[in-house]
Structures are given as structure tokens and as C-alpha cells.
Design an enzyme around this catalytic site. Sequence first.
Site, PDB file in Angstrom:
ATOM      1  N   ASP A  59       4.318   3.114   6.682  1.00 24.06           N
ATOM      2  CA  ASP A  59       3.593   2.863   7.933  1.00 24.06           C
ATOM      3  C   ASP A  59       4.489   2.413   9.072  1.00 24.06           C
ATOM      4  O   ASP A  59       5.626   1.973   8.860  1.00 24.06           O
ATOM      5  CB  ASP A  59       2.540   1.771   7.712  1.00 24.06           C
ATOM      6  CG  ASP A  59       3.177   0.388   7.593  1.00 24.06           C
ATOM      7  OD1 ASP A  59       4.070   0.209   6.740  1.00 24.06           O
ATOM      8  OD2 ASP A  59       2.809  -0.523   8.374  1.00 24.06           O
TER       9      ASP A  59
ATOM     10  N   LYS B 183      17.270   4.080   0.766  1.00 24.13           N
ATOM     11  CA  LYS B 183      18.095   3.971   1.977  1.00 24.13           C
ATOM     12  C   LYS B 183      19.322   3.149   1.596  1.00 24.13           C
ATOM     13  O   LYS B 183      19.405   1.956   1.884  1.00 24.13           O
ATOM     14  CB  LYS B 183      17.295   3.216   3.040  1.00 24.13           C
ATOM     15  CG  LYS B 183      17.138   3.920   4.353  1.00 24.13           C
ATOM     16  CD  LYS B 183      16.604   2.939   5.365  1.00 24.13           C
ATOM     17  CE  LYS B 183      15.377   3.472   6.040  1.00 24.13           C
ATOM     18  NZ  LYS B 183      14.833   2.498   7.018  1.00 24.13           N
TER      19      LYS B 183
ATOM     20  N   ASP C  29      14.962  -0.464   0.506  1.00 23.97           N
ATOM     21  CA  ASP C  29      15.702  -0.676   1.751  1.00 23.97           C
ATOM     22  C   ASP C  29      16.774  -1.740   1.480  1.00 23.97           C
ATOM     23  O   ASP C  29      17.836  -1.419   0.961  1.00 23.97           O
ATOM     24  CB  ASP C  29      14.685  -1.090   2.821  1.00 23.97           C
ATOM     25  CG  ASP C  29      15.253  -1.166   4.214  1.00 23.97           C
ATOM     26  OD1 ASP C  29      16.149  -0.381   4.536  1.00 23.97           O
ATOM     27  OD2 ASP C  29      14.797  -2.015   5.005  1.00 23.97           O
TER      28      ASP C  29
ATOM     29  N   PHE D 167      14.199   4.643  10.706  1.00 21.96           N
ATOM     30  CA  PHE D 167      12.862   4.176  10.333  1.00 21.96           C
ATOM     31  C   PHE D 167      11.958   5.376  10.119  1.00 21.96           C
ATOM     32  O   PHE D 167      11.715   6.152  11.028  1.00 21.96           O
ATOM     33  CB  PHE D 167      12.302   3.243  11.401  1.00 21.96           C
ATOM     34  CG  PHE D 167      11.069   2.536  10.952  1.00 21.96           C
ATOM     35  CD1 PHE D 167      11.152   1.429  10.114  1.00 21.96           C
ATOM     36  CD2 PHE D 167       9.815   2.987  11.339  1.00 21.96           C
ATOM     37  CE1 PHE D 167      10.006   0.778   9.668  1.00 21.96           C
ATOM     38  CE2 PHE D 167       8.662   2.345  10.901  1.00 21.96           C
ATOM     39  CZ  PHE D 167       8.759   1.239  10.066  1.00 21.96           C
ATOM     40  N   VAL D 168      11.492   5.518   8.901  1.00 20.00           N
ATOM     41  CA  VAL D 168      10.676   6.692   8.559  1.00 20.00           C
ATOM     42  C   VAL D 168       9.222   6.302   8.319  1.00 20.00           C
ATOM     43  O   VAL D 168       8.939   5.163   7.956  1.00 20.00           O
ATOM     44  CB  VAL D 168      11.245   7.431   7.323  1.00 20.00           C
ATOM     45  CG1 VAL D 168      12.612   8.001   7.625  1.00 20.00           C
ATOM     46  CG2 VAL D 168      11.302   6.519   6.100  1.00 20.00           C
TER      47      VAL D 168
ATOM     48  N   LYS E  25       0.813  -1.190   0.000  1.00 18.85           N
ATOM     49  CA  LYS E  25       0.000   0.000   0.000  1.00 18.85           C
ATOM     50  C   LYS E  25       0.863   1.264   0.000  1.00 18.85           C
ATOM     51  O   LYS E  25       0.382   2.370  -0.204  1.00 18.85           O
ATOM     52  CB  LYS E  25      -0.880   0.016   1.264  1.00 18.85           C
ATOM     53  CG  LYS E  25      -1.706  -1.235   1.463  1.00 18.85           C
ATOM     54  CD  LYS E  25      -2.283  -1.251   2.895  1.00 18.85           C
ATOM     55  CE  LYS E  25      -2.725  -2.634   3.265  1.00 18.85           C
ATOM     56  NZ  LYS E  25      -2.991  -2.762   4.698  1.00 18.85           N
ATOM     57  N   GLY E  26       2.144   1.069   0.273  1.00 17.83           N
ATOM     58  CA  GLY E  26       3.028   2.207   0.534  1.00 17.83           C
ATOM     59  C   GLY E  26       3.167   3.213  -0.587  1.00 17.83           C
ATOM     60  O   GLY E  26       3.469   4.377  -0.351  1.00 17.83           O
TER      61      GLY E  26
ATOM     62  N   GLU F  77       7.502   2.418  -6.029  1.00 17.14           N
ATOM     63  CA  GLU F  77       7.729   1.892  -4.678  1.00 17.14           C
ATOM     64  C   GLU F  77       7.894   3.047  -3.702  1.00 17.14           C
ATOM     65  O   GLU F  77       8.271   4.152  -4.086  1.00 17.14           O
ATOM     66  CB  GLU F  77       8.973   0.984  -4.722  1.00 17.14           C
ATOM     67  CG  GLU F  77       9.422   0.383  -3.429  1.00 17.14           C
ATOM     68  CD  GLU F  77       8.428  -0.547  -2.744  1.00 17.14           C
ATOM     69  OE1 GLU F  77       7.280  -0.130  -2.522  1.00 17.14           O
ATOM     70  OE2 GLU F  77       8.820  -1.665  -2.381  1.00 17.14           O
ATOM     71  N   ASP F  78       7.597   2.785  -2.422  1.00 19.25           N
ATOM     72  CA  ASP F  78       7.769   3.836  -1.417  1.00 19.25           C
ATOM     73  C   ASP F  78       9.232   4.013  -1.019  1.00 19.25           C
ATOM     74  O   ASP F  78       9.734   5.122  -0.921  1.00 19.25           O
ATOM     75  CB  ASP F  78       6.877   3.574  -0.179  1.00 19.25           C
ATOM     76  CG  ASP F  78       7.039   2.168   0.405  1.00 19.25           C
ATOM     77  OD1 ASP F  78       7.864   1.372  -0.112  1.00 19.25           O
ATOM     78  OD2 ASP F  78       6.317   1.848   1.370  1.00 19.25           O
TER      79      ASP F  78
ATOM     80  N   ARG G 102       0.408   6.151   7.502  1.00 19.56           N
ATOM     81  CA  ARG G 102       0.524   6.253   6.037  1.00 19.56           C
ATOM     82  C   ARG G 102      -0.067   7.564   5.532  1.00 19.56           C
ATOM     83  O   ARG G 102       0.306   8.064   4.492  1.00 19.56           O
ATOM     84  CB  ARG G 102      -0.237   5.105   5.354  1.00 19.56           C
ATOM     85  CG  ARG G 102       0.359   3.726   5.584  1.00 19.56           C
ATOM     86  CD  ARG G 102      -0.310   2.734   4.647  1.00 19.56           C
ATOM     87  NE  ARG G 102      -0.144   1.344   5.048  1.00 19.56           N
ATOM     88  CZ  ARG G 102       0.894   0.586   4.730  1.00 19.56           C
ATOM     89  NH1 ARG G 102       1.889   1.071   4.035  1.00 19.56           N
ATOM     90  NH2 ARG G 102       0.947  -0.680   5.125  1.00 19.56           N
TER      91      ARG G 102
HETATM   92  P1  5GP Z   1      13.199  -4.108   0.980  1.00 18.33           P
HETATM   93  O1  5GP Z   1      12.761  -5.338   0.266  1.00 18.33           O
HETATM   94  O2  5GP Z   1      13.843  -3.088   0.082  1.00 18.33           O
HETATM   95  O3  5GP Z   1      14.045  -4.407   2.174  1.00 18.33           O
HETATM   96  O4  5GP Z   1      11.900  -3.558   1.648  1.00 18.33           O
HETATM   97  C1  5GP Z   1      11.156  -2.546   1.211  1.00 18.33           C
HETATM   98  C2  5GP Z   1       9.946  -2.418   2.106  1.00 18.33           C
HETATM   99  O5  5GP Z   1      10.277  -2.404   3.501  1.00 18.33           O
HETATM  100  C3  5GP Z   1       9.293  -1.110   1.813  1.00 18.33           C
HETATM  101  O6  5GP Z   1       8.362  -1.213   0.763  1.00 18.33           O
HETATM  102  C4  5GP Z   1       8.671  -0.752   3.145  1.00 18.33           C
HETATM  103  O7  5GP Z   1       7.387  -1.307   3.222  1.00 18.33           O
HETATM  104  C5  5GP Z   1       9.544  -1.416   4.192  1.00 18.33           C
HETATM  105  N1  5GP Z   1      10.485  -0.435   4.782  1.00 18.33           N
HETATM  106  C6  5GP Z   1      11.805  -0.373   4.629  1.00 18.33           C
HETATM  107  N2  5GP Z   1      12.342   0.668   5.288  1.00 18.33           N
HETATM  108  C7  5GP Z   1      11.318   1.297   5.886  1.00 18.33           C
HETATM  109  C8  5GP Z   1      11.230   2.475   6.728  1.00 18.33           C
HETATM  110  O8  5GP Z   1      12.167   3.185   7.071  1.00 18.33           O
HETATM  111  N3  5GP Z   1       9.969   2.802   7.142  1.00 18.33           N
HETATM  112  C9  5GP Z   1       8.864   2.081   6.808  1.00 18.33           C
HETATM  113  N4  5GP Z   1       7.697   2.521   7.258  1.00 18.33           N
HETATM  114  N5  5GP Z   1       8.918   0.980   6.018  1.00 18.33           N
HETATM  115  C10 5GP Z   1      10.136   0.596   5.571  1.00 18.33           C
END
Ligand code: 5GP
Length: 183
Positions: free
Chosen positions: A163, A135, A107, A156-157, A48-49, A103-104, A169
Site C-alpha cells: 500500500d 529489497k 525491506d 517504493f513499490v 495485510k500486505g 510476507e509482502d 493494495r
Molecule cells: P521491514 O521490517 O523489512 O523494514 O519492513 C517491511 C514492511 O515495510 C513491509 O511489510 C511493508 O509493509 C513495508 N514496506 C517496505 N518497503 C516497501 C515498499 O517499497 N512499498 C510498500 N508499499 N511497503 C513497503
Amino acid sequence: MSDVISQDIDRVLITEEAIEARCRELAAQIEADYDEKHITPFIVGLLKGSVPFMAELIKYFRHPIEIDFMSVSSYAGTDSIGDVKINKDTDLSAKGKNVLIVEDIVDTGRTLAEVRKLFYNKGAEDVKIVSLLDKPDRRIVDIQADYVGFSVPNEFVVGYGLDYNQLYRNLPYIGVLKSEIYE
Ligand code: 5GP
């Protein structure tokens, strides 16, 4: 920051105005890249991000686009990559299309690496990624979004789609939560 939800925020990292201005720039840049090749992008938001970011971004496109949504969950806590579960697939076919994943935040990069692979397996012609946030310090999988709104530190944002336990959100900016919210 006088509203109730903002009382849980320690500090604002990126304001609503800055996000809107960046969305204008990103849309112009993305559109120019696709226009050059006379391509209509198939823009797919990851639920949903990505919803607030996607809504803001697509407002600034001046040519027709196709949009759709997809929901995936990654299996947190495993080291394996190749493990994303599709909770909701796109309604439209991606075959032969130029997909732009929205994508939001990138990470570790695991989710996007898998989703990108998935679209190629579905017969997409090309897959690009736009992410509101990046990030880079946390990256495990070697993947880079083609278009990035803002780079953020390893904190963590929340807000603008992101969320904490499904809340925050709806904040119109990106912020850092007060530590007592986690504790
Ligand atoms: P990745 O597969 O890149 O590790 O994960 C991405 C997902 O992790 C993002 O779509 C998000 O939902 C969650 N995520 C990663 N870092 C953060 C953060 O700082 N804050 C929040 N709210 N979600 C995060």
C-alpha cells in the site's frame, strides 16, 4: 492500464502474469522441500500486505496445509529491534509446528527478524519465510527469506498487497507510483 487506479502508476515493475507464474514455481519448490521431510506446513500470512500473494501461492499446493494470519506493527523510527507489537495473533497454536511466514516485502528486515523470533518463542519446531519481494539494498538486520519471488530495486513499490497510505493494495501487479502522488 486504462482503469482509474492505474492512472496513478508511473510504471509496472512486475506483471500479474509474472507473479502468477512465480507463485506456481515457489509453491512447487516449497512443497517439495516440506514433502521430503513429510511435514505439513503451518502457513502464516502477515496482514495485510501478504493477502493477495498468500491467496495466489496456496492455490498451487497439492498437499494439505494449515493457514492462519497475524498482524504486527513495528515501531518505525526507532533503532531498537525487539519491538514488534502484535495486533492480532494467530488463532491456532504454533507449538511444535513448521511455520512458513508469508510476507509482502523484506525491506530493512526488522519485522521478519522479530516475527521469526516470536514463533520460536512460541515453541515452533522450525520457521521459514517466503516473501513476494526482496529489497536487499535496504537491509539493516541480517535476515534472508528462504524463498523470494522477485528482487526489486530501492524504490517504493505498491500493488499486489503493498500500500501507500492504505491504498493500492488491490492493484493486480507491482508498480511504482507517480511522484505527484507523494507530493
Ligand atoms: P521491514 O521490517 O523489512 O523494514 O519492513 C517491511 C514492511 O515495510 C513491509 O511489510 C511493508 O509493509 C513495508 N514496506 C517496505 N518497503 C516497501 C515498499 O517499497 N512499498 C510498500 N508499499 N511497503 C513497503
